[in-house]
Motif scaffolding. Structure first.
Motif, short mmCIF file in Angstrom:
data_model
loop_
_atom_site.label_atom_id
_atom_site.label_comp_id
_atom_site.label_asym_id
_atom_site.label_seq_id
_atom_site.Cartn_x
_atom_site.Cartn_y
_atom_site.Cartn_z
N GLY A 174 42.30 39.41 37.50
CA GLY A 174 41.97 40.38 38.41
C GLY A 174 40.89 39.58 39.45
N LEU A 175 39.82 39.17 38.88
CA LEU A 175 38.89 38.08 39.45
C LEU A 175 39.54 37.23 40.70
CD1 LEU A 175 35.93 37.62 40.54
CD2 LEU A 175 35.90 35.92 38.58
N PHE A 176 40.36 36.45 40.24
CA PHE A 176 40.83 35.55 40.85
C PHE A 176 41.80 36.11 41.93
CE2 PHE A 176 44.25 32.25 41.65
CZ PHE A 176 43.51 31.29 42.15
N ARG A 177 42.63 37.16 41.65
CA ARG A 177 43.52 37.71 42.97
C ARG A 177 42.56 38.23 43.86
NH1 ARG A 177 46.26 40.81 38.64
NH2 ARG A 177 45.19 42.65 39.69
N GLY A 178 41.25 38.74 43.43
CA GLY A 178 40.53 39.35 44.41
C GLY A 178 39.89 38.53 45.28
N VAL A 179 39.67 37.07 44.62
CA VAL A 179 39.13 36.11 45.67
C VAL A 179 40.21 35.61 46.38
CG1 VAL A 179 38.42 33.80 45.39
CG2 VAL A 179 37.32 35.51 43.95
N VAL A 180 41.31 35.47 45.96
CA VAL A 180 42.50 34.89 46.66
C VAL A 180 42.74 35.92 48.02
CG1 VAL A 180 44.81 34.40 47.10
CG2 VAL A 180 43.71 33.49 44.93
N ARG A 181 42.59 37.07 47.73
CA ARG A 181 43.04 38.18 48.84
C ARG A 181 41.93 38.09 49.69
NH1 ARG A 181 44.41 42.14 44.52
NH2 ARG A 181 46.74 41.94 44.46
N ALA A 182 40.50 37.93 49.00
CA ALA A 182 39.38 38.17 50.16
C ALA A 182 39.48 36.67 51.22
CB ALA A 182 38.23 38.02 49.53
N SER A 183 40.03 35.70 50.61
CA SER A 183 39.95 34.54 51.37
C SER A 183 40.85 34.40 52.52
CB SER A 183 40.28 33.23 50.51
OG SER A 183 39.26 32.97 49.80
N GLU A 184 42.24 35.17 52.17
CA GLU A 184 43.30 35.50 53.16
C GLU A 184 42.62 36.20 54.30
OE1 GLU A 184 46.24 37.44 50.78
OE2 GLU A 184 47.08 35.47 50.16
N ARG A 185 41.82 37.26 53.94
CA ARG A 185 41.22 37.94 55.09
C ARG A 185 40.01 37.51 56.03
NH1 ARG A 185 42.11 42.14 50.73
NH2 ARG A 185 43.99 43.38 51.31
N GLY A 242 38.70 34.27 55.28
CA GLY A 242 38.46 32.51 55.41
C GLY A 242 38.22 31.96 53.99
N VAL A 243 37.93 30.81 54.21
CA VAL A 243 37.68 30.06 52.85
C VAL A 243 36.50 30.37 51.93
CG1 VAL A 243 39.38 28.12 53.34
CG2 VAL A 243 36.89 28.09 53.97
N TRP A 244 35.55 30.94 52.59
CA TRP A 244 34.26 31.12 52.01
C TRP A 244 34.24 31.89 50.52
CZ3 TRP A 244 31.95 35.43 50.53
CH2 TRP A 244 31.98 36.81 51.18
N PRO A 245 35.22 32.86 50.34
CA PRO A 245 35.04 33.33 48.90
C PRO A 245 35.63 32.38 47.68
CG PRO A 245 36.26 35.03 50.36
CD PRO A 245 35.95 33.68 51.17
N MET A 246 36.45 31.43 48.11
CA MET A 246 36.94 30.70 47.21
C MET A 246 35.77 29.29 47.07
SD MET A 246 39.61 29.71 45.14
CE MET A 246 41.06 30.69 45.76
N ALA A 247 35.35 29.15 47.96
CA ALA A 247 34.21 28.12 48.00
C ALA A 247 33.20 28.80 47.03
CB ALA A 247 33.73 27.90 49.43
N VAL A 248 32.68 29.93 47.38
CA VAL A 248 31.79 30.52 46.39
C VAL A 248 32.18 30.54 44.78
CG1 VAL A 248 30.48 32.61 45.75
CG2 VAL A 248 30.83 32.07 47.93
N LEU A 249 33.76 30.88 44.71
CA LEU A 249 33.99 30.76 43.39
C LEU A 249 34.00 29.38 42.68
CD1 LEU A 249 35.61 32.02 40.70
CD2 LEU A 249 37.85 31.49 41.91
N LEU A 250 34.25 28.14 43.42
CA LEU A 250 34.40 27.05 43.19
C LEU A 250 32.94 26.34 42.70
CD1 LEU A 250 37.09 25.29 45.49
CD2 LEU A 250 37.19 25.88 42.99
#
Length: 161
Positions: free
Chosen positions: A121-132, A134-142
């Motif tokens: 669920g966390l990963f899906r949420g990060v991907v969805r947020a990044s789609e809306r 930009g890349v910063w949610p995925m950058a934070v996760l990384l």
């Protein structure tokens, strides 16, 4: 310059069995170091690879699952691998290797998500947020991954990676 398909090998070159190891997303071939060091697998030839774009490896021209499966099939053939083990994203690539006819041997799929509900669920949420946004949610996760790895219950040697 780093190769987009980094290779780490272990075990005897003339082993009766050779295994291609495909790691998950954002993971490097060296994530299999502990597995490769196990005495139980010492008779096997182990070939681990870092998939393009993962763990800092350069991107290939095409990083779609079918393209990765084609190239992984070529790697398996080049290294005489008669077994493939894939973890997470690597398991998806391994499955496509079989379904597309790129590989015709035993395959072990670990941590594969075959449907959206299977994904974290966390990963899906990060991907969805990044789609809306930009890349910063995925950058934070990384950026948080090293912290998560350090807090995981594992050996000190593995935490250093």
């Amino acid at each position: 310059m780093r190769e987009s398909w980094e290779i780490l090998t272990g075990g005897p070159p003339d082993a009766a069995r050779s295994v291609l190891l495909l790691p998950g997303g954002a993971m490097a071939a060296r994530s299999f170091n502990l597995v490769m060091a196990e005495p139980a697998v010492s008779p096997l030839r182990l070939v681990a690879t870092t998939l393009p774009g993962m763990a800092g490896a350069p991107l290939d021209k095409d990083v779609s699952i079918p393209a990765l499966a084609r190239r992984a099939g070529e790697l398996a053939n080049e290294h005489g691998c008669d077994v493939v083990v894939g973890f997470s994203h690597g398991a998806t690539v391994a499955l496509d290797m079989v379904l597309s006819g790129q590989f015709h041997g035993p395959v072990v799929l670990l941590g594969i998500s075959l449907t959206t509900p299977d994904e974290s669920g966390l990963f899906r949420g990060v991907v969805r947020a990044s789609e809306r946004v930009g890349v910063w949610p995925m950058a934070v996760l990384l950026r948080l991954m090293p912290l998560m790895a350090r807090s995981a219950k594992t050996t000190a040697m593995h935490k250093q990676e």
